[in-house]
Write an enzyme that holds these catalytic residues in place. Structure first.
Site, PDB file in Angstrom:
ATOM      1  N   SER A 164      -0.202   5.788  -1.330  1.00  0.00           N
ATOM      2  CA  SER A 164      -1.038   4.431  -1.382  1.00  0.00           C
ATOM      3  C   SER A 164      -2.272   4.590  -0.253  1.00  0.00           C
ATOM      4  CB  SER A 164      -0.250   3.424  -0.612  1.00  0.00           C
ATOM      5  OG  SER A 164      -0.521   2.165  -0.963  1.00  0.00           O
ATOM      6  N   LYS A 187       0.720   6.368  -5.845  1.00  0.00           N
ATOM      7  CA  LYS A 187       0.690   5.021  -5.826  1.00  0.00           C
ATOM      8  C   LYS A 187      -0.842   4.453  -5.674  1.00  0.00           C
ATOM      9  CE  LYS A 187       2.231   0.481  -3.587  1.00  0.00           C
ATOM     10  NZ  LYS A 187       0.878   0.214  -3.227  1.00  0.00           N
TER      11      LYS A 187
END
Length: 371
Positions: free
Chosen positions: A278, A303
């Site tokens: 992320s 992600k």
């Protein structure tokens, strides 16, 4: 195309892992190697304006999370969201790791934590959590189970030291302060800065840790992400302005931009692995695309979506995906991850990072040019 305003402190965007693992990096460096338990690509982004609103009740918000089809959607209580952004969590103080095909091991035990008081030590094998064998669960699920309740709740673990007998322990979760930034000196003049998650103030902590260093290893292994503004602030330590990432929200292009940095001439290596997720992938990808750092390790998690929190009337927070981000070079890590420049293979990643730093320090210029 017009550029959106530069990211400022207090920005509301986050690249978080989700409700169940909402602060996983604080309790687990997951260490998954390439492939086996990597999540598939997330579904199409869901515009936050379509699903959220201050008049929603907590029950309605939970129902919307379940019905949204957004695999990264999350409902967080006021305390959970404060813990996520402020660096506190309820847990037992264990960091776990699992090499490819190997056992699940305790990588770190937080001093003074329930795990430390129970005598669990780094190198112990984690055999089971609440009766479920560890080998049957992804490491992310193990972390979720260790953190699956509030302070004062109990979790049963089975551990073994080396070839010794198994011990069954009942640990009581406690509220712990996450140590998101740690620094050490593997050799004179070289600072390794380990960032476990991007909570409030992390960018300033990285800036302070890098001050005066002749070379830096930025260790993002096991970092599950967090607040975008803190990842961008960390990028600002090493970049002299310019793009960090961009994303689309309902057709509108928005750009995340670094401020002028203070360590832009310092040789930099970034360590990544399958637990780098992320916002940590956003940072790693930006430093790679801008030719500011050499990435060492294994492929990151993959992600690449952006979540936007909407605060409800009772102070709880509904987080929904609003878009996918791209690195300065136009790449999206969603589902594919970020590939390291130098794969670690079986070699110790930190030792390999120091070898790469030697090469950067002897080159001219001292570091890759920061475009």
């Amino acid at each position: 195309m017009p550029t959106a305003p530069r990211v400022r402190q207090g920005m509301t965007l986050g690249l978080v892992f989700g409700a169940v693992l909402f602060a996983g990096a604080a309790s687990g460096a997951w260490g998954e190697s390439n492939g086996s338990s990597r999540a598939p690509s997330s579904s199409d982004a869901v515009p936050a304006a379509d699903l959220s609103g201050a008049d929603l009740s907590p029950q309605e918000a939970r129902q919307l999370v379940g019905a949204s089809g957004d695999r990264w959607a999350a409902y967080l209580s006021p305390q959970q969201y404060a813990d996520l952004t402020g660096g506190r969590y309820a847990g037992v103080g264990l960091t776990v790791d699992r090499a490819a095909g190997g056992p699940t091991e305790v990588a770190e035990v937080q001093p003074g934590s329930p795990a430390a008081r129970a005598g669990i030590a780094p190198g112990d094998r984690l055999l089971a959590v609440d009766g479920t064998p560890a080998e049957q669960l992804p490491v992310t699920e193990l972390v979720a189970r260790l953190r699956g309740g509030p302070a004062g709740s109990a979790v049963a673990v089975t551990v073994a030291a080396g070839p010794g007998p198994a011990r069954q322990l009942t640990l009581t979760r406690a509220e712990l302060a996450a140590r998101e930034v740690e620094a050490d000196r593997p050799r004179p003049g070289v600072v390794r800065i380990s960032v476990h998650a991007f909570t409030e103030g992390v960018g300033d902590q990285v800036r302070a840790a890098a001050a005066g260093a002749r070379a830096v290893v930025l260790d993002l292994r096991g970092n599950s992400g967090g607040l975008v503004e803190e990842a961008v602030d960390t990028a600002s330590v090493f970049l002299d302005g310019g793009p960090v990432a961009s994303y689309q929200v309902r057709g509108e292009h928005r750009e995340l931009t670094a401020d002028a940095g203070r360590a832009t001439a310092v040789p930099l290596v970034v360590l990544v692995d399958g637990g780098t997720m992320s916002a940590a992938e956003l940072l790693a990808g930006a430093l790679q695309d801008r030719c500011r750092a050499v990435l060492v390790g294994t492929r990151t998690f993959g992600k690449g979506t952006v979540q936007q929190p909407s605060r409800l009337a009772d102070g709880s927070v509904l987080e929904l995906t609003v878009g996918r981000y791209q690195t300065p070079g136009g790449r999206s890590p969603d589902g594919t991850g970020v590939q390291p420049d130098v794969p670690a293979g079986a070699e110790d990643p930190v030792a390999l990072a120091l070898k790469v730093l030697d090469g950067l320090s002897s080159s001219a210029p001292a570091t890759p040019g920061a475009r």
